[in-house]
Enzyme design. Sequence first.
Site, mmCIF file in Angstrom:
data_model
loop_
_atom_site.group_PDB
_atom_site.id
_atom_site.type_symbol
_atom_site.label_atom_id
_atom_site.label_comp_id
_atom_site.label_asym_id
_atom_site.label_seq_id
_atom_site.Cartn_x
_atom_site.Cartn_y
_atom_site.Cartn_z
ATOM 1 N N GLU A 291 0.813 -1.215 0.000
ATOM 2 C CA GLU A 291 0.000 0.000 0.000
ATOM 3 C C GLU A 291 0.844 1.261 0.000
ATOM 4 O OE1 GLU A 291 -2.451 -3.372 1.089
ATOM 5 O OE2 GLU A 291 -0.560 -2.633 1.925
ATOM 6 N N HIS B 259 -10.631 -5.933 8.218
ATOM 7 C CA HIS B 259 -11.579 -6.087 7.116
ATOM 8 C C HIS B 259 -12.921 -5.412 7.408
ATOM 9 C CE1 HIS B 259 -8.687 -9.382 6.629
ATOM 10 N NE2 HIS B 259 -9.003 -9.397 5.346
#
Length: 330
Positions: free
Chosen positions: A66, A135
């Site tokens: 990322e 998540h």
Amino acid sequence: MTAAPAPEALPLGRALNAGLRQALHRDPKVVLMGEDIGTLGGVFRITDGLLADFGSGRVIDTPLAESGIIGTAIGLAMRGYRPVCEIQFDGFIYPAFDQIVSQLAKLRYRTGGAVAMPITIRVPYGGGIGAIEHHSESPEGYFAATAGLRVVTCSNAADAYQMIQQAIACDDPVLFFEPKRRYWEKGPLSYNGDDYPLHRARVLTPGETATLVSYGPLVTVALQAAEAARDEGKSLEVIDLRSLAPLDTETVATSVRKTGRLIIAHEAPVFLGIGAELAARITERCFYHLEAPVARVGGFGLPYPPAKVEHHYLPDVDRILAAVDAALTA
């Protein structure tokens, strides 16, 4: 004269896909970047089909890094591109936190506006899909508190379609939070063709008894609460914030001056959340109109729980209505 056909109804996720497609068509400098967004079409299939139509030079599968995604996007933006970066899940954004907060948020200011940073970072966020921490998180507050970043979130297909295109066209970096548990909820792609400003809140249902403000995944729950309250003779004005930075305080204040009561609901913990900032602003602006303290309903101050108990963590209709009742009896 033949009436115009009703706007096509699509799930929120497909509306985002349609909005991305429009942005890619409109501007050849728009490029999509992210993990598995090309061949796979993304874990939620938001970019499905775009690789085939626009090629690997504009729909780019990146390594699982990322920080590298955002760092590369910053370099592309400096060269005149408009990168749209996908973070696969909310909890995966933290490796890129330094790039976003230390570099991306500051570059336009640091250069006196000479270097634009037209980067959109798409972040599926929130719970309700049966997944654990990393998540199902709600990290929007971190970025809303960072000067130099714009932070927005959609709650329905029409806003998803319009807002993603507006975010990509913006010359500032935009964190675009997508309520992942609403990806499959259908809606029309337009509000009668209006070009609503990106950073303005929207009054969804008018009311007189109290003002109920939410955003992203909890807007659906707020509307359900308003419907249940209507059966009890209470009229709730429901407002979708849509923009978290900047905040459209005046739309909320106008409503509170009418109703005298404010309840704010979001999935993120109430401590130092968006609701806390909004509560402070409304108290400053509407003190003499308030008939009760501003109430906040949100997640609890602990890591996101296992899937089998997430329904206890997420605010629901009953918790929102309890806050409404408390405000009416204060």
